[in-house]
Design a protein around this motif. Structure first.
Motif, mmCIF file in Angstrom:
data_model
loop_
_atom_site.group_PDB
_atom_site.id
_atom_site.type_symbol
_atom_site.label_atom_id
_atom_site.label_comp_id
_atom_site.label_asym_id
_atom_site.label_seq_id
_atom_site.Cartn_x
_atom_site.Cartn_y
_atom_site.Cartn_z
ATOM 1 N N ILE A 175 -1.500 10.922 -10.011
ATOM 2 C CA ILE A 175 -2.383 10.260 -9.059
ATOM 3 C C ILE A 175 -3.396 11.248 -8.491
ATOM 4 C CG2 ILE A 175 -2.489 9.039 -6.854
ATOM 5 C CD1 ILE A 175 0.353 7.981 -7.508
ATOM 6 N N ILE A 176 -4.671 10.942 -8.690
ATOM 7 C CA ILE A 176 -5.779 11.655 -8.025
ATOM 8 C C ILE A 176 -6.314 10.648 -7.014
ATOM 9 C CG2 ILE A 176 -7.957 12.874 -8.319
ATOM 10 C CD1 ILE A 176 -5.848 14.176 -10.006
ATOM 11 N N GLY A 224 3.461 9.898 -9.422
ATOM 12 C CA GLY A 224 4.071 8.864 -8.596
ATOM 13 C C GLY A 224 3.738 7.478 -9.097
ATOM 14 N N ASP A 225 4.208 6.488 -8.362
ATOM 15 C CA ASP A 225 3.992 5.087 -8.704
ATOM 16 C C ASP A 225 3.045 4.452 -7.690
ATOM 17 O OD1 ASP A 225 5.860 5.650 -10.608
ATOM 18 O OD2 ASP A 225 7.451 4.395 -9.756
ATOM 19 N N VAL A 226 2.409 3.353 -8.113
ATOM 20 C CA VAL A 226 1.508 2.594 -7.250
ATOM 21 C C VAL A 226 1.915 1.125 -7.314
ATOM 22 C CG1 VAL A 226 -0.880 1.944 -6.755
ATOM 23 C CG2 VAL A 226 -0.383 4.191 -7.766
ATOM 24 N N ILE A 268 2.625 3.646 -2.382
ATOM 25 C CA ILE A 268 2.144 4.643 -3.331
ATOM 26 C C ILE A 268 2.906 5.949 -3.114
ATOM 27 C CG2 ILE A 268 0.255 5.388 -1.802
ATOM 28 C CD1 ILE A 268 -1.423 5.873 -4.365
ATOM 29 N N GLY A 269 3.207 6.605 -4.205
ATOM 30 C CA GLY A 269 3.745 7.950 -4.106
ATOM 31 C C GLY A 269 5.094 8.137 -4.731
ATOM 32 N N GLY A 270 6.123 7.471 -4.216
ATOM 33 C CA GLY A 270 7.473 7.674 -4.725
ATOM 34 C C GLY A 270 7.790 6.766 -5.893
ATOM 35 N N LYS A 271 9.037 6.883 -6.360
ATOM 36 C CA LYS A 271 9.502 6.032 -7.440
ATOM 37 C C LYS A 271 9.722 4.623 -6.909
ATOM 38 C CE LYS A 271 11.063 5.058 -11.558
ATOM 39 N NZ LYS A 271 10.141 4.999 -12.721
ATOM 40 N N ILE A 276 -3.996 9.847 -16.052
ATOM 41 C CA ILE A 276 -4.564 9.997 -14.715
ATOM 42 C C ILE A 276 -4.763 8.611 -14.115
ATOM 43 C CG2 ILE A 276 -6.535 10.814 -13.378
ATOM 44 C CD1 ILE A 276 -4.917 13.080 -14.584
ATOM 45 N N VAL A 277 -4.355 8.439 -12.873
ATOM 46 C CA VAL A 277 -4.618 7.212 -12.115
ATOM 47 C C VAL A 277 -5.578 7.597 -10.990
ATOM 48 C CG1 VAL A 277 -3.627 5.319 -10.784
ATOM 49 C CG2 VAL A 277 -2.310 6.355 -12.657
#
Length: 589
Positions: A13-14, A24-26, A36-39, A55-56
């Motif tokens: 994640i950018i 991470g996940d979104v 956003i961020g963790g699993k 890249i997201v």
């Protein structure tokens, strides 16, 4: 029932804020980023996308486009959206279709064709003309199924013509009564969602000419009329002004107008363009220093960058960017038809005059000196076909002629259909590019998307910056690039909760492979995607796997999904988004 509409898993994640990248996940719900961020457990989502190794990033916000017409036949604004662009600003340079009296519709379309090379036939086929005022145009656009987000300036040429009439708008300043009416209409437009006003102010040096070769109204306007409109933004405490007032040294610089409008309005003013020129290595630095000076004066001025390795691939029948280089090239352009242009090109007296008037320094905005144009395909000029792939300067040396003579000989013999390519339209010096893009008051992007469709593509500018400056040259981090491409313009325009991957923000994003992102650097592709099967140039993306707007995928590996989640954005930001998305949900039901 699933908790989230979409979960993107395992991506790098950018987020657009310059925060360091992380894996991470979104999770997306109702068009916004919910987590956003963790699993995040994939079972919580109605749909998942595996972004492992990809890249997201936030969707690109393009501040300078001319999709005012194309959005009516292309909900996805090709080819910009192919490259991760999810939000587009229209009404730039003062050109647009609102407000417009019914009797002026044809003239507005002719002006758009002559200035931005949007084909007249396409506009006649696609524009419904269900509006006269700006609010009526806004209502039409909000009801239109769109794959992307659109925001609009009040185009100053349209406003001046609507109030003053075209001849008066091009020949005198506004009366007190006309100023009051323009003020009223600007307030009305901003109440309906306009983000400010846009215009060009280049006197007679703008290559954007009217159909008779004369300057457009805003180029020859009394600048005090623009200052008067800047007061509207000050009183409202909102909005942005866009002003094309700078061309390379030797042509014109009206920076004073930007400074004064920033002082009067107290609002951001966007000067374009800032570009690097190999022949003038200090030109861009003078502009960057000037931006610093404006900041020390407490003025909120930004520069709009034109930094990418694009080019023009052209036939003389469609190309007219050179009409501001000399009187002879303006005359050549006014011929309009292929037959007329070929006849002029075959006239020895005309060619001799063109040679005499030729000044390479005047060609920086036309693709570079004529000697640097490459002959791609001589077409019917069979005597020159042996030179395909050669620069006109090289051909001139071989033929013992001036490059202008060679150029017009090829045009005359080919009937105006020989194919050329510029090679110095933009600088490819990464040092200069990075100086511009890394300045804190420079906004990336001057794609001109929707314009010049038969000879130019610019929607790939973000892709080019990533592959060139971040990957190949390793000069700029992705964190810095995506800040410039998304979050900075979102803040500049007051697009609330957009431009970054943060909880509560709109889920405008794209997913790409950093190792393969790119495009064909040699030539554009010809595609028959204009109304009635007409052709245009496009630049397909490579390595971009998903483009997502307001939480819905609109493109997957270059293929359109059919979703149309786009919204109209205004100075009130999220409120316009919510209204538009609610309208779309009601329509779907």
């Amino acid at each position: 029932m699933a908790e989230f509409d979409l979960i993107i898993t395992g991506g790098t994640i950018i987020d657009g804020t310059r925060f360091p990248r992380y894996v991470g996940d979104v999770a997306v719900r109702d068009g916004k980023i919910a987590e956003i961020g963790g699993k995040i457990d994939a079972k919580r989502g109605a749909r998942t996308i595996d972004a492992t190794g990809r890249i997201v990033a936030p969707g690109v916000i393009d501040p300078h486009t001319h999709y005012d017409a194309q959005i009516f036949w292309d909900p996805y604004c090709a080819d910009s959206s192919w490259h991760g662009n999810t939000t587009f600003v229209v009404g730039n340079c003062g050109f647009g279709f609102m407000p417009c009296r019914p009797e002026d519709r044809e003239r507005y379309m002719l002006m758009m064709e002559n200035t931005e090379q949007v084909p007249l036939a396409a506009m006649k086929q696609a524009l419904p003309w269900t509006w006269e005022s700006f609010p009526e145009w806004m209502a039409t656009l909000r009801s239109l199924a769109k794959g992307v987000n659109i925001a609009a300036y009040m185009p100053l040429n349209s406003l001046m013509i609507y109030v003053m009439g075209i001849e008066a708008a091009k020949s005198r300043g506004a009366t007190h009564e006309e100023r009051l009416e323009m003020r009223r209409l600007l307030n009305e437009a901003m109440d309906a969602g306009a983000i400010g006003f846009g215009f060009s102010f280049l006197n007679d040096q703008n290559s954007h000419k009217d159909i008779d070769g004369s300057p457009m109204p805003s180029d020859s306007m009394r600048i005090e009329d623009a200052y008067y409109l800047a007061e509207v933004l000050r009183e409202r405490g909102e909005g942005v002004i866009q002003c094309l007032c700078e061309l390379p040294p030797g042509r014109v610089s009206n920076r004073f107008a930007v400074e004064e409008m920033a002082r009067i309005s107290g609002r951001p003013v966007l000067l374009n363009i800032i570009t690097a020129l190999d022949g003038m290595p200090d030109y861009h630095r003078s502009l960057l220093d000037w931006l610093d000076e404006m900041e020390t004066k407490g003025l909120n001025v930004y520069g709009q960058a034109f930094v990418n390795r694009s080019w023009n691939q052209l036939r003389a029948i469609e190309y007219d960017v050179w009409q501001g280089t000399s009187p002879s090239f303006l005359e050549f352009n006014l011929a309009r038809t292929a037959e007329g242009k070929a006849a002029i090109a075959a006239d020895p007296a005309f060619v001799a005059r063109a040679v005499e008037e030729y000044d390479p320094a005047m060609w920086s905005g036309a693709g570079g000196p004529i000697e640097t144009f490459k002959l791609v395909d001589a077409q019917g000029a069979v005597g020159y076909s042996k030179y395909n792939g050669k620069l006109l300067g090289e051909i001139a040396a071989a033929e013992g002629k001036h490059a202008i003579e060679v150029f017009f000989a090829i045009i005359a013999e080919s009937g105006c259909y020989a194919d050329f390519r510029t090679t110095l339209a933009t600088s490819e010096d990464p040092d200069k590019a990075c100086e511009i893009l890394q300045h804190k008051r420079v906004v990336s992007g001057t794609s001109d998307g929707g314009a010049h469709v038969k000879f130019h593509c610019g929607g790939q500018y973000a892709t080019d910056n990533i592959m060139w400056l971040a990957r190949d040259e390793k000069r700029i981090s992705l964190e810095d690039l995506h800040y410039s491409l998304s979050y900075l313009p979102a803040r500049l325009y007051s697009f609330a909760n957009r431009g970054a991957l943060l909880e509560g923000y709109a889920a405008d994003l794209y997913i790409y492979d950093f190792a393969t992102i790119g495009y064909d650097r040699e030539q554009y592709v010809t595609a028959n995607i204009l109304p009635e099967g007409d052709w245009r140039r496009v630049c397909p993306a490579q390595g971009i796997e998903w483009v997502i707007v307001n939480g819905e995928p609109i493109l997957h590996n270059g293929e359109i999904t059919g979703a149309t989640p786009g919204a109209m954005l205004g100075v009130r930001g999220a409120q316009f988004d919510r209204d538009c998305l609610a309208d779309l949900r009601i329509a779907a039901e």
